[in-house]
Design a protein around this motif. Sequence first.
Motif, PDB file in Angstrom:
ATOM      1  N   ILE A  27       0.828  -1.211   0.000  1.00  0.00           N
ATOM      2  CA  ILE A  27       0.000   0.000   0.000  1.00  0.00           C
ATOM      3  C   ILE A  27       0.861   1.258   0.000  1.00  0.00           C
ATOM      4  O   ILE A  27       0.528   2.253  -0.643  1.00  0.00           O
ATOM      5  N   GLU A  28       1.990   1.247   0.663  1.00  0.00           N
ATOM      6  CA  GLU A  28       2.872   2.424   0.696  1.00  0.00           C
ATOM      7  C   GLU A  28       3.438   2.748  -0.687  1.00  0.00           C
ATOM      8  O   GLU A  28       3.627   3.912  -1.022  1.00  0.00           O
ATOM      9  N   SER A  29       3.720   1.722  -1.486  1.00  0.00           N
ATOM     10  CA  SER A  29       4.292   1.976  -2.812  1.00  0.00           C
ATOM     11  C   SER A  29       3.277   2.592  -3.764  1.00  0.00           C
ATOM     12  O   SER A  29       3.653   3.099  -4.822  1.00  0.00           O
ATOM     13  N   GLN A  30       2.011   2.567  -3.405  1.00  0.00           N
ATOM     14  CA  GLN A  30       0.974   3.135  -4.271  1.00  0.00           C
ATOM     15  C   GLN A  30       0.917   4.658  -4.165  1.00  0.00           C
ATOM     16  O   GLN A  30       0.235   5.299  -4.952  1.00  0.00           O
ATOM     17  N   GLY A  31       1.607   5.230  -3.208  1.00  0.00           N
ATOM     18  CA  GLY A  31       1.587   6.677  -3.045  1.00  0.00           C
ATOM     19  C   GLY A  31       0.290   7.137  -2.387  1.00  0.00           C
ATOM     20  O   GLY A  31      -0.516   6.336  -1.924  1.00  0.00           O
ATOM     21  N   GLU A  32       0.098   8.434  -2.363  1.00  0.00           N
ATOM     22  CA  GLU A  32      -1.057   9.019  -1.662  1.00  0.00           C
ATOM     23  C   GLU A  32      -2.299   9.171  -2.522  1.00  0.00           C
ATOM     24  O   GLU A  32      -3.377   9.393  -2.008  1.00  0.00           O
ATOM     25  N   PHE A  33      -2.163   9.071  -3.844  1.00  0.00           N
ATOM     26  CA  PHE A  33      -3.248   9.528  -4.697  1.00  0.00           C
ATOM     27  C   PHE A  33      -3.886   8.466  -5.574  1.00  0.00           C
ATOM     28  O   PHE A  33      -4.964   8.699  -6.109  1.00  0.00           O
ATOM     29  N   LEU A  34      -3.251   7.327  -5.754  1.00  0.00           N
ATOM     30  CA  LEU A  34      -3.862   6.269  -6.555  1.00  0.00           C
ATOM     31  C   LEU A  34      -4.805   5.447  -5.695  1.00  0.00           C
ATOM     32  O   LEU A  34      -4.529   5.210  -4.519  1.00  0.00           O
ATOM     33  N   PRO A  35      -5.909   4.982  -6.271  1.00  0.00           N
ATOM     34  CA  PRO A  35      -6.792   4.091  -5.518  1.00  0.00           C
ATOM     35  C   PRO A  35      -6.026   2.830  -5.120  1.00  0.00           C
ATOM     36  O   PRO A  35      -5.190   2.342  -5.893  1.00  0.00           O
ATOM     37  N   VAL A  36      -6.277   2.334  -3.935  1.00  0.00           N
ATOM     38  CA  VAL A  36      -5.557   1.156  -3.456  1.00  0.00           C
ATOM     39  C   VAL A  36      -6.519   0.032  -3.125  1.00  0.00           C
ATOM     40  O   VAL A  36      -7.622   0.256  -2.624  1.00  0.00           O
ATOM     41  N   SER A  37      -6.095  -1.166  -3.464  1.00  0.00           N
ATOM     42  CA  SER A  37      -6.811  -2.369  -3.060  1.00  0.00           C
ATOM     43  C   SER A  37      -5.870  -3.544  -3.252  1.00  0.00           C
ATOM     44  O   SER A  37      -4.976  -3.505  -4.102  1.00  0.00           O
ATOM     45  N   PHE A  38      -6.051  -4.538  -2.432  1.00  0.00           N
ATOM     46  CA  PHE A  38      -5.241  -5.737  -2.560  1.00  0.00           C
ATOM     47  C   PHE A  38      -5.708  -6.535  -3.773  1.00  0.00           C
ATOM     48  O   PHE A  38      -6.869  -6.492  -4.150  1.00  0.00           O
ATOM     49  N   THR A  39      -4.780  -7.262  -4.361  1.00  0.00           N
ATOM     50  CA  THR A  39      -5.114  -8.197  -5.422  1.00  0.00           C
ATOM     51  C   THR A  39      -4.626  -9.572  -4.990  1.00  0.00           C
ATOM     52  O   THR A  39      -3.858  -9.688  -4.037  1.00  0.00           O
ATOM     53  N   THR A  40      -5.066 -10.590  -5.671  1.00  0.00           N
ATOM     54  CA  THR A  40      -4.612 -11.944  -5.363  1.00  0.00           C
ATOM     55  C   THR A  40      -3.692 -12.428  -6.473  1.00  0.00           C
ATOM     56  O   THR A  40      -3.733 -11.913  -7.598  1.00  0.00           O
ATOM     57  N   GLN A  41      -2.875 -13.406  -6.161  1.00  0.00           N
ATOM     58  CA  GLN A  41      -2.016 -13.983  -7.189  1.00  0.00           C
ATOM     59  C   GLN A  41      -2.860 -14.600  -8.293  1.00  0.00           C
ATOM     60  O   GLN A  41      -2.512 -14.496  -9.467  1.00  0.00           O
ATOM     61  N   THR A  42      -3.983 -15.203  -7.927  1.00  0.00           N
ATOM     62  CA  THR A  42      -4.869 -15.817  -8.912  1.00  0.00           C
ATOM     63  C   THR A  42      -5.424 -14.781  -9.878  1.00  0.00           C
ATOM     64  O   THR A  42      -5.416 -14.975 -11.100  1.00  0.00           O
ATOM     65  N   LYS A  43      -5.878 -13.650  -9.339  1.00  0.00           N
ATOM     66  CA  LYS A  43      -6.436 -12.596 -10.179  1.00  0.00           C
ATOM     67  C   LYS A  43      -5.355 -11.991 -11.092  1.00  0.00           C
ATOM     68  O   LYS A  43      -5.606 -11.754 -12.279  1.00  0.00           O
ATOM     69  N   LEU A  44      -4.182 -11.761 -10.551  1.00  0.00           N
ATOM     70  CA  LEU A  44      -3.086 -11.198 -11.335  1.00  0.00           C
ATOM     71  C   LEU A  44      -2.678 -12.154 -12.453  1.00  0.00           C
ATOM     72  O   LEU A  44      -2.524 -11.756 -13.607  1.00  0.00           O
ATOM     73  N   ARG A  45      -2.518 -13.416 -12.117  1.00  0.00           N
ATOM     74  CA  ARG A  45      -2.123 -14.417 -13.120  1.00  0.00           C
ATOM     75  C   ARG A  45      -3.210 -14.574 -14.182  1.00  0.00           C
ATOM     76  O   ARG A  45      -2.920 -14.692 -15.374  1.00  0.00           O
ATOM     77  N   SER A  46      -4.464 -14.531 -13.775  1.00  0.00           N
ATOM     78  CA  SER A  46      -5.573 -14.647 -14.725  1.00  0.00           C
ATOM     79  C   SER A  46      -5.572 -13.485 -15.721  1.00  0.00           C
ATOM     80  O   SER A  46      -5.751 -13.677 -16.927  1.00  0.00           O
ATOM     81  N   ALA A  47      -5.354 -12.261 -15.216  1.00  0.00           N
ATOM     82  CA  ALA A  47      -5.293 -11.093 -16.096  1.00  0.00           C
ATOM     83  C   ALA A  47      -4.108 -11.206 -17.051  1.00  0.00           C
ATOM     84  O   ALA A  47      -4.221 -10.871 -18.232  1.00  0.00           O
ATOM     85  N   TYR A  48      -2.992 -11.704 -16.544  1.00  0.00           N
ATOM     86  CA  TYR A  48      -1.819 -11.890 -17.402  1.00  0.00           C
ATOM     87  C   TYR A  48      -2.108 -12.936 -18.481  1.00  0.00           C
ATOM     88  O   TYR A  48      -1.801 -12.728 -19.658  1.00  0.00           O
ATOM     89  N   THR A  49      -2.699 -14.058 -18.080  1.00  0.00           N
ATOM     90  CA  THR A  49      -2.996 -15.137 -19.020  1.00  0.00           C
ATOM     91  C   THR A  49      -3.984 -14.688 -20.092  1.00  0.00           C
ATOM     92  O   THR A  49      -3.862 -15.064 -21.255  1.00  0.00           O
ATOM     93  N   GLU A  50      -4.940 -13.851 -19.700  1.00  0.00           N
ATOM     94  CA  GLU A  50      -5.964 -13.393 -20.644  1.00  0.00           C
ATOM     95  C   GLU A  50      -5.362 -12.593 -21.798  1.00  0.00           C
ATOM     96  O   GLU A  50      -5.686 -12.822 -22.953  1.00  0.00           O
ATOM     97  N   ASN A  51      -4.474 -11.641 -21.497  1.00  0.00           N
ATOM     98  CA  ASN A  51      -3.970 -10.784 -22.576  1.00  0.00           C
ATOM     99  C   ASN A  51      -2.591 -10.168 -22.294  1.00  0.00           C
ATOM    100  O   ASN A  51      -2.177  -9.272 -23.024  1.00  0.00           O
ATOM    101  N   GLY A  52      -1.916 -10.601 -21.250  1.00  0.00           N
ATOM    102  CA  GLY A  52      -0.606 -10.030 -20.933  1.00  0.00           C
ATOM    103  C   GLY A  52      -0.674  -8.557 -20.560  1.00  0.00           C
ATOM    104  O   GLY A  52       0.302  -7.833 -20.703  1.00  0.00           O
TER     105      GLY A  52
END
Length: 175
Positions: A27-52
């Motif tokens: 969360i700290e690396s997101q800075g003060e102004f970008l929306p923040v939310s946790f993601t899961t490895q499954t969701k990240l990998r799925s998005a990568y698999t879908e279209n890189g």
Amino acid sequence: MLKGSNLAIRTIKESDLGVLFDLLNDIESQGEFLPVSFTTQTKLRSAYTENGFVSDTSQQYLITNTEDAIIGSIWLFKSVPYFDALEIGYQIFDHKHRGKGYATQALKLFCDYIFRSTQVNRLELRIATENSPSERVAIKLGFKREGTHKEAAFSKGKLHDMHIYALLRREWWGA
């Protein structure tokens, strides 16, 4: 790959997903102004698999240093369907890399790439009014402030007013 003097912009590789997962969930690396939310490895990998992370409506790339370590991210998307425009976002993850010109260099490379590879006429940035470092980047590259969206973005428990900056193709080429 787009190469600058001390950074590159490149597509996300499968081998980047572990590091990217950690950065996106810091969360700290997101800075003060970008929306923040946790993601899961499954969701990240799925998005990568879908279209890189590159599709017809949005694209996300990594900003890396000369050793190919991830220092940031830059992305674009179509925010207003009927505009001949693309919105760009960028971030430098670690505080120790901020203020060293990486965002300016990355945005310059990215704008040049977009104007050379697409027919889009307009690039837009939406920047929290309190985010003066990002505003300096925009102004340095010729973006012009067009207005303010009141209480338009929520991040870390607070609503932020957002300035909109735009850059037209003819302005980029100095016409």
